[in-house]
Design a protein around this motif. Structure first.
Motif, PDB file in Angstrom:
ATOM      1  N   ARG A  10      -5.791  -0.845   5.659  1.00 27.70           N
ATOM      2  CA  ARG A  10      -6.450   0.205   6.157  1.00 27.70           C
ATOM      3  C   ARG A  10      -6.270   1.486   5.440  1.00 27.70           C
ATOM      4  NH1 ARG A  10      -4.561  -2.348  10.819  1.00 27.70           N
ATOM      5  NH2 ARG A  10      -2.563  -2.674   9.995  1.00 27.70           N
ATOM      6  N   LEU A  11      -5.211   1.646   5.011  1.00 29.56           N
ATOM      7  CA  LEU A  11      -5.219   2.692   4.170  1.00 29.56           C
ATOM      8  C   LEU A  11      -5.794   2.851   3.041  1.00 29.56           C
ATOM      9  CD1 LEU A  11      -3.243   5.463   3.860  1.00 29.56           C
ATOM     10  CD2 LEU A  11      -1.542   3.988   2.546  1.00 29.56           C
ATOM     11  N   GLY A  12      -6.115   1.797   2.430  1.00 29.72           N
ATOM     12  CA  GLY A  12      -7.095   1.540   1.248  1.00 29.72           C
ATOM     13  C   GLY A  12      -8.449   1.856   1.363  1.00 29.72           C
ATOM     14  N   THR A  13      -8.867   1.757   2.860  1.00 31.78           N
ATOM     15  CA  THR A  13     -10.334   2.327   2.642  1.00 31.78           C
ATOM     16  C   THR A  13     -10.560   3.796   2.771  1.00 31.78           C
ATOM     17  OG1 THR A  13      -9.827   2.497   5.261  1.00 31.78           O
ATOM     18  CG2 THR A  13     -10.644   0.368   4.379  1.00 31.78           C
ATOM     19  N   GLY A  14      -9.205   4.546   2.734  1.00 25.58           N
ATOM     20  CA  GLY A  14      -9.446   5.830   2.479  1.00 25.58           C
ATOM     21  C   GLY A  14      -9.195   6.369   1.111  1.00 25.58           C
ATOM     22  N   GLY A  15      -9.214   5.308   0.385  1.00 24.45           N
ATOM     23  CA  GLY A  15      -9.180   5.518  -1.108  1.00 24.45           C
ATOM     24  C   GLY A  15      -7.692   5.925  -1.579  1.00 24.45           C
ATOM     25  N   GLY A  16      -6.551   5.500  -0.925  1.00 22.38           N
ATOM     26  CA  GLY A  16      -5.371   5.799  -1.308  1.00 22.38           C
ATOM     27  C   GLY A  16      -4.532   4.557  -1.547  1.00 22.38           C
ATOM     28  N   GLY A  17      -3.187   4.840  -1.767  1.00 20.38           N
ATOM     29  CA  GLY A  17      -2.331   3.794  -1.800  1.00 20.38           C
ATOM     30  C   GLY A  17      -0.815   4.079  -1.656  1.00 20.38           C
ATOM     31  N   ILE A  18      -0.047   3.275  -2.085  1.00 27.84           N
ATOM     32  CA  ILE A  18       1.502   3.471  -1.537  1.00 27.84           C
ATOM     33  C   ILE A  18       1.988   4.830  -2.216  1.00 27.84           C
ATOM     34  CG2 ILE A  18       3.877   2.444  -1.427  1.00 27.84           C
ATOM     35  CD1 ILE A  18       2.480  -0.461  -1.080  1.00 27.84           C
ATOM     36  N   HIS A  19       1.926   4.674  -3.457  1.00 27.78           N
ATOM     37  CA  HIS A  19       2.363   5.997  -4.073  1.00 27.78           C
ATOM     38  C   HIS A  19       1.843   7.126  -3.593  1.00 27.78           C
ATOM     39  CE1 HIS A  19       3.011   8.456  -7.909  1.00 27.78           C
ATOM     40  NE2 HIS A  19       4.370   8.125  -8.013  1.00 27.78           N
ATOM     41  N   CYS A  20       0.475   7.222  -3.120  1.00 32.15           N
ATOM     42  CA  CYS A  20      -0.026   8.408  -2.685  1.00 32.15           C
ATOM     43  C   CYS A  20       0.771   8.989  -1.288  1.00 32.15           C
ATOM     44  CB  CYS A  20      -1.616   8.068  -2.229  1.00 32.15           C
ATOM     45  SG  CYS A  20      -2.451   7.527  -3.776  1.00 32.15           S
TER      46      CYS A  20
END
Length: 379
Positions: free
Chosen positions: A361-371
């Motif tokens: 779900r977070l990845g659909t916003g173009g980001g990841g864990i480090h972000c």
């Protein structure tokens, strides 16, 4: 906030929440667009940003609650943020900054192991970009530098996020200095020994630093990070909200050691080509001390085999987060690639646990864990 090598289509438009730009850009205004505040004090040569595998006092995160930014996606993104926070909290303290009206929900989803505070308001969850960059001096000293966050070039509302770095520094009780550039934490990687890497597309960009030359930016970056050399990549302009942050593609492991997430052979969009150029550039580079770079490959997943079909999805193993005794990374459903990434990270960090999380779900916003994380190192 990367973003980056994850691009499925070169013409896909803005990712990292590209869908929110229309709703948020108007509210962003021109904050920090042309004039930087004066520096609080000069600290060049005294403090430097350490490499990220040092011990941490805590991890800082931010709780998203904007339905305008996360239209139809907010509950899923909150669940992913809570999962990341709970996982990190098994290894080190986590402090979650939440707005007063959403602090109760943050506490409910994050659980008792995560400390939620409501004294530092936020617009969104990308603490890597909005939070302070902590520096140490090797003698027990700790301070912070702020990168003057302006919503990735005024692409998103950021009235609160622009103040997060300074407010966290005040909460911790350490000196805060404003850098002489506009940028984000995800835009700059450091090895802790004098070398930085970054993309020109993100920083040598009139939406952040109008009128500044590459040389002037190098000087400002090195002063802020306590470094002396910048390895530049061309990057990708205008195809994601960050203009291609470096931290979803290339990462420092140690002084003289780096990794690059490589696309599968069939991928040939702008981000895949950029990743291959980053690998080539790093392989031909030296550190600030003249040492040849040792560059390792981290194979990315096949976008035809991952769970998500979202065109803006970020599938970056390289966007991992190092916390005390663990590596927190993502997995995407391409089982062969997921397991290979785990094995690579375990080989690189043999004394740490490897945690792979489903944060689609977070990845659909173009980001990841480090972000969405920002480390506070032990002084």
């Amino acid at each position: 906030m990367n973003e980056h090598t994850a691009g499925r289509h070169a013409s896909r438009g803005l990712n990292r929440r590209g869908f929110l730009v229309a709703t948020g850009a108007a509210a962003a205004g021109a904050a920090l667009a042309t004039t930087l505040p004066e520096k609080a004090r000069a600290v060049a040569g005294t403090f430097r940003v350490p490499v990220e595998d040092v011990r941490h006092t805590r991890t800082w995160m931010a709780w998203p609650d904007s339905t305008a930014i996360w239209s139809g996606k907010l509950s899923g993104v909150q669940a992913d943020i809570a999962l990341i926070a709970r996982t990190i909290a098994t290894y080190e303290p986590v402090v979650m900054c939440a707005n007063p009206g959403s602090a109760a929900r943050a506490r409910s989803l994050c659980g008792s192991t995560v400390t939620v505070i409501s004294s530092i308001p936020v617009d969104d969850c990308w603490m890597r970009d909005t939070g302070p960059v902590f520096r140490t001096d090797g003698y027990g000293g700790l301070d912070t530098v702020g990168l003057n966050f302006n919503g990735w070039g005024n692409k998103q509302t950021h009235d609160r996020d622009a103040l997060v770095a300074e407010r966290i520094a005040a909460h911790v009780g350490v000196q805060f200095t404003r850098a002489d550039l506009i940028g984000e934490g995800g835009a700059i990687e450091q090895d802790g020994a004098g070398t930085l890497m970054a993309t020109r597309s993100s920083l040598v960009n009139r939406n952040r630093n109008p009128g500044m030359s590459e040389r002037q930016l190098e000087t400002a970056m090195c002063e802020a990070y306590g470094a002396s050399k910048v390895i530049w990549f061309d990057g990708v302009y205008g195809q994601d909200i960050t203009d291609d942050h470096v931290d979803a593609t290339s990462r420092f492991l140690a002084p003289g050691e780096a990794l690059v997430q490589m696309p599968v052979a069939a991928d040939d969009d702008a981000f895949a080509r950029d990743a291959r150029r980053q690998y080539s550039t790093l392989s031909a580079s030296t550190t600030a001390k003249g040492r040849a770079m040792d560059v390792m490959r981290l194979q990315g997943p096949d976008y035809n085999r991952i769970r998500s079909t979202n065109r803006d999805f970020l599938a970056s193993y390289a966007n991992f987060y190092l916390c005390n005794d663990a590596v927190i990374s993502a997995q995407f459903g391409d089982r062969r690639a997921d397991e290979a990434a785990r094995a690579t990270l375990q080989r690189l960090y043999p004394d740490r646990y490897i945690e792979q999380l489903n944060i689609d779900r977070l990845g659909t916003g173009g980001g990841g864990i480090h972000c969405v994380t920002q480390q506070q190192p032990v002084a």
